[in-house]
Design a protein around this motif. Structure first.
Motif, PDB file in Angstrom:
ATOM      1  N   ARG A 234      25.093  34.422  26.617  1.00  0.00           N
ATOM      2  CA  ARG A 234      23.760  34.465  27.200  1.00  0.00           C
ATOM      3  C   ARG A 234      23.250  35.906  27.199  1.00  0.00           C
ATOM      4  NH1 ARG A 234      23.114  34.481  33.493  1.00  0.00           N
ATOM      5  NH2 ARG A 234      20.919  35.045  33.629  1.00  0.00           N
TER       6      ARG A 234
ATOM      7  N   VAL B 180      22.060  36.813  23.753  1.00  0.00           N
ATOM      8  CA  VAL B 180      20.809  36.217  23.310  1.00  0.00           C
ATOM      9  C   VAL B 180      19.636  36.677  24.155  1.00  0.00           C
ATOM     10  CG1 VAL B 180      19.580  34.051  23.005  1.00  0.00           C
ATOM     11  CG2 VAL B 180      21.996  34.221  22.414  1.00  0.00           C
ATOM     12  N   LEU B 181      19.852  36.742  25.433  1.00  0.00           N
ATOM     13  CA  LEU B 181      18.704  36.899  26.313  1.00  0.00           C
ATOM     14  C   LEU B 181      18.328  38.339  26.585  1.00  0.00           C
ATOM     15  CD1 LEU B 181      19.535  34.113  28.865  1.00  0.00           C
ATOM     16  CD2 LEU B 181      17.931  34.050  26.954  1.00  0.00           C
TER      17      LEU B 181
ATOM     18  N   TRP C  60      24.549  25.615  21.914  1.00  0.00           N
ATOM     19  CA  TRP C  60      23.181  25.353  21.457  1.00  0.00           C
ATOM     20  C   TRP C  60      22.903  23.861  21.441  1.00  0.00           C
ATOM     21  CZ3 TRP C  60      18.959  27.874  19.085  1.00  0.00           C
ATOM     22  CH2 TRP C  60      18.986  29.257  19.251  1.00  0.00           C
TER      23      TRP C  60
ATOM     24  N   PRO D 135      20.952  29.490  26.301  1.00  0.00           N
ATOM     25  CA  PRO D 135      19.903  30.306  25.656  1.00  0.00           C
ATOM     26  C   PRO D 135      18.509  29.863  26.080  1.00  0.00           C
ATOM     27  CG  PRO D 135      21.501  29.481  24.049  1.00  0.00           C
ATOM     28  CD  PRO D 135      21.783  28.784  25.340  1.00  0.00           C
TER      29      PRO D 135
END
Lengths: 573, 573
Positions: free
Chosen positions: A9, A12-13, A56, A198
């Motif tokens: 996380r 991605v974030l 995902w 995500p």
């Protein structure tokens, strides 16, 4: 495991992989950069990558909630004859009150009743209503069809004239059932979702945006609203995300520009303040998804892709720094063989960023109006539209207008991203998935001429004007490459007679009409027209290119470039 | 009289009026220029003008000759019911045939009827007509008043839409007499023609150029030859002249450039040597007539214009000075609202030059490749193609590529010439000559995507390859605005299956493919195809614009922009 999720996380974030990626490449050789960065920014082992991908999948399986929010029963039964006020107050609770005398329906059952043919069902709160017979008498015309098979709640939030006792009573008369709560799949996933998927940081969206897919979020506004304003309201502007929306803070944001110049510091890194300090340039430009109107092409033969209606387009005034200023300042010289690659902060499951490219000639042309935009219609760019910086490439397919822009590279070749190489290309109608060779086809850049009828909508019952027997038709038209719309022709008799629409367009100069044109036409309806009329629209651009007549001969396996005549069948009242 | 002819011939052919006109305007104010120049460059008195016009009439009568060739006897009465062709051929002789049932008039009697008050008389050949009642209904508006009291011949020579049986019959209905003292018999005029008509100095043309009209000369090569070479041989390159070819010597030639600049000497005058001394730039560009393939559109419904086949296009390497260099050197700044007007040395009967304009943005763009060309495929430009200087505006309709260029003006408005304002524009299929308003339509600039099958030709007997049963099809494809051809699709089964052609095109960079593409496709012919096969070709350009399927919905009253699928029916041997 939780730890792994959290770290993923984070990747991605919080945009760190990309920032570190930038830091990494700035001190390494050119050819090795990509590979190195990918090795770095994806989870290391094959197992880790698999788990990441599985996460995902979990995220994708999650349902979408806004419909069910606020659908909890709140009500007690009334015991005495109520006053008018009390009656109205009680009526306001009907739609959030289950009725034991009626059956329950699931959302997908409601969804199937979305046309005159299948019957028109709508929901309001948890009430399910069959308004098939009412639709023709709806004072708001065919706008009611925008909600066919789904919820009217977001529409009524805008059109407050529905909030009367009379309307509520009318509606309750059409009640046929109760909407069952949305059944969320594994509870565990829902919990995970809150914690670290995500998707956990997706922005709030306007309820009127109809999702073609929820994760990634892809949604268009009801087409009936689209031609109401020349500048599409930001919150109703279609959203086409390929990946989860990254979280980027203004303070942390950096844009790296690798110009290949030997004269200047290269790569150059600009933060948000530095970009905003450059001369500010505004351009009105429509952005259109390459798959806009795909749902019409699909009727000829199935294609792969999101089933967009004609609403995957919007028109806005974008403001920011001109890319040509930045590149010229870096010493970049015109070179017809070169390209400019853009990368976003949105990462795929293997930590590759979203990427695309355009010809350098477009980027360097002052009339190309390519900008590093931080404003949309005078407001700060929203997260769904690329906060803090989106490159706006006017006249060019949406896919090249990269959001959350973090890197620009002047290169000898096009972007090697999936979306540049193996998507967003056109093919002959006889090319199928067995014979397709993406390397043989040109990446879509400038888009072809197109148009759509926004009102009336398909199946609407339209009453000709009492005075002269005409009906009013309204829509949009646009062509890529800065080509102006010079004419829109309408027919209601399959082309035996054509009627030229009045155009509403920016009074901007020749050759760079990046904004769309709205149009209004009045079509004569004679008695010989019958009760069913099919309206056709076709636009002509300043290169006198016209739309093709039908989809059969422009069909392509990806369902892009769906620009045939727009045809809408209506009933004459 | 002979002397007068000679002096008139001098005016038209030796370009002196224009040269003196240029000299005049260079020392006068802007507003008065046009008026002054016209006063100067037309024959002085009304009588002279009439004689000048009458001279044109002589030429015109001869021009009609070719049409009536083969329609013998020329003046004898037909004994049987005539065919449509014969009827039209006979109608073409009415105006050069005295009518014994009507009185004779002198030119000064005709001259006195030059207004609504006095009645509007005109002459055509030796016919005298009273068109007072018709003037208000003239489809060309009040242009008819320009001929009030004098000859319409020179106007009709330009406005060729009058050349129909319908119009000739209408005119003969207004006949009131015969003009005295005009000898328009073919024999006599022919002699005059050799001596001093505007047509006396037309260049020799290649015998393979098929004329669509001889005066002015308009001709295309046989389409079967067109796709044989990537660069069209100069002598086979189609010719589209609007007026007689002027005689210009290299020594006398001057180009005046009025840039509106206050910084430099303005207007600037360049002679041929000075133009050749500027940096030489070459560009491969196809030039296409706006009416190319009109003959196919005519099959849907008659249009007005020369009946071009698919050969009104050619591809050449043009060399000359870049207009952007000249204009920038003059200090011209980009301005989206401005235009660049071009004038030729070819003069109409009122001594107006041929004229056209393009947006300034195109002229200033280095990638626009606009050049003052003096070479075509490495050879000195021929007289038919604009000797000594033709402006080449790559990607733009032929009509803006002005030949015999003598004047360039940077202006706030488009050229006010007939050809910019009232010709070379597109219209909706339902616009007819009663409803057309040329001011409402955009002048054609960049051309839309098109293609044509060059071999096999219609009706040809084609033998499929013994090995695999395929036939070979070859042709050209082109799009305006520098857009590359990215694909050509062929079908022999009405679009049930499409076959992608191999492209032969210049390996030039993205975004400025001004040259055409040649293509070759091999189409499978099965037994079920039958003995008659219709081959369709459609091209796709780099903006993914496609050709429309058929002519019905792009039909327009001038028959321009005829870019529907090219369809050729052949017999399978």
């Amino acid at each position: 495991m939780r730890l792994l999720w959290r770290s993923l996380r984070g990747l991605v974030l919080h945009h760190r992989p990309h920032r570190r990626f930038l830091a990494t490449i700035s001190s390494t050789g050119n050819d090795q950069r990509k590979q190195q960065s990918h090795k770095w920014s994806s989870p290391g082992s094959r197992t880790e990558r698999l788990l990441y991908a599985a996460y995902w999948a979990g995220g994708l399986a999650l349902g979408y909630h806004w419909l069910s929010d606020g659908h909890k029963p709140l009500l007690a039964e009334a015991q005495v004859v109520p006053s008018d006020d009390e009656q109205e107050a009680r009526a306001r609770l009907w739609h959030i009150t289950p009725r034991a005398d009626l059956p329950n329906y699931k959302t997908d059952q409601v969804e199937q009743h979305n046309s005159a043919k299948t019957g028109i069902w709508i929901t309001y709160g948890l009430g399910v209503y069959d308004v098939t017979d009412f639709a023709d008498n709806h004072p708001g015309g065919d706008k009611i069809l925008m909600a066919a098979g789904s919820a009217i709640d977001p529409f009524w939030a805008i059109y407050q004239q529905h909030n009367t006792l009379e309307v509520l009573e009318l509606l309750e008369g059409f009640r046929i059932g109760n909407l069952e709560g949305v059944d969320l799949k594994p509870g565990a996933s829902a919990a995970e979702d809150e914690l670290g998927s995500p998707w956990a940081h997706e922005p709030q969206r306007h309820a009127l945006l109809k999702p073609a897919s929820k994760r990634p979020f892809n949604a268009e506004p009801p087409i009936g609203l689209l031609a109401e304003q020349f500048l599409t309201p930001n919150e109703l502007f279609y959203v086409r995300n390929h990946l989860p929306v990254p979280v980027i803070s203004a303070e942390e944001y950096e844009l790296e520009i690798e110009s290949g110049s030997s004269k200047k510091k290269d790569p150059l890194t600009l933060n948000l303040e530095e970009i905003k300090a450059l001369p500010k340039h505004s351009v009105t430009a429509a952005i259109m998804c390459g798959g806009n109107r795909r749902s019409e092409m699909t009727k000829v033969k199935a294609v792969k892709g999101l089933s967009w209606g004609a609403g995957a387009v919007g028109n806005a005034k974008w403001s920011g720094a001109r890319l040509c200023d930045v590149l010229r300042e870096q010493g970049v010289q015109p070179d017809e063989s070169k390209h400019v690659i853009f990368e976003g902060a949105d990462l795929d499951p293997t930590s590759h960023p979203y990427g695309a490219s355009i010809p350098l000639s477009k980027a360097l042309d002052p009339r190309g109006d390519v900008i590093l935009a931080y404003e949309m219609n005078g407001e700060t760019l929203s997260r769904d539209h690329g906060y803090p910086i989106r490159v706006i490439v006017p006249g060019t397919v949406g896919a090249r207008n990269v959001k959350w822009l973090t890197r620009i590279v002047v290169a000898d070749k096009e972007s090697d991203s999936h979306w540049q190489q193996n998507d967003y290309k056109g093919f002959s109608p006889s090319t199928d998935w067995d014979t397709v060779d993406f390397s043989k086809s040109d990446a879509i850049q400038a888009m072809p001429v197109t148009s759509a009828i926004c009102t009336p909508q398909p199946g609407a019952r339209v009453k000709p004007d009492d005075d002269d027997g005409h009906i009013t038709v309204r829509g949009y038209a646009w062509s890529g490459g800065g080509r102006k719309i010079v004419r829109v022709d309408l027919t209601s008799d399959e082309g035996k007679s054509w009627h030229v629409a009045e155009l509403e367009q920016e009074d901007s100069p020749d050759g760079r009409h990046y904004g769309w044109s709205l149009w209004t036409a009045r079509l004569p309806i004679s008695e010989s027209s019958g009760s069913d009329v099919e309206i056709w629209a076709k636009a002509v651009d300043s290169a006198y290119n016209v739309q093709p007549e039908k989809f059969e001969h422009i069909w392509n396996l990806r369902g892009v470039l769906a620009n045939a005549y727009h045809k809408v069948r209506v009933k004459i009242a």
